[in-house]
Design a protein around this motif. Structure first.
Motif: not given
Length: 166
Positions: A84-88
């Motif tokens: 899972e990737v979170a936004p920066v």
């Protein structure tokens, strides 16, 4: 990801075996159809049965490791794992404005919230269209934050609060 490697004669050598050969790391975004192809890294040589492959995933993805195989060992694929990737999100307050960047950005929804009377209230919202930079002007003085709602292939995120002055 780890792979069970089996020799051509059918004997299992297992994880971490002193296998030599090449391996690729392959990924596809979580929202992809099961029929969509994976995108794979360039092959990396195994050393003492291990290889380190690094890269950047712009969205949450499914990944697999693929052992290419050779005369001694059969080709094999690891179990699929989801990353899972979170936004920066970067936010800066100023005189009557809030600016920042969001990555990944294109198509992502964004909410600007103000802290008022003990709770956060959405005062502006929109969708990022073509650049990762965004800005909101004519804001009242106060504390603000940016909320990025979760999407199929991206975790949700809430920024730290920043101060906007008159």
């Amino acid at each position: 990801a780890s792979i069970e490697v089996t020799s051509e004669d059918g004997e299992e050598d297992g994880e971490g075996a002193e296998v030599e050969g090449e391996v690729r790391l392959c990924s596809r975004v979580v929202s992809a159809d099961d029929d969509d192809d994976f995108t794979c890294s360039e092959p990396e040589e195994l050393e003492s049965g291990e290889a380190e492959i690094s890269g950047t995933l712009p969205r949450s993805a499914e990944i697999v490791a693929y052992f290419i195989g050779d005369d001694e060992y059969a080709a094999s694929v690891s179990d699929m794992e989801e990353v899972e990737v979170a936004p920066v999100v970067k936010v800066t307050g100023g005189e009557g404005e809030l600016t920042g960047t969001l990555n990944p950005a294109v198509g992502q929804k964004i909410r600007i919230q103000q802290y008022t009377n003990g709770s956060w209230k959405t005062v502006a919202s929109g969708k990022i269209t073509s650049t990762k930079r965004w800005g909101v002007q004519e804001l009242d003085a106060g504390r603000y934050r940016v909320k990025v709602p979760a999407a199929t292939d991206l975790l949700g995120f809430t920024s730290r609060s920043v101060k906007v002055t008159d």
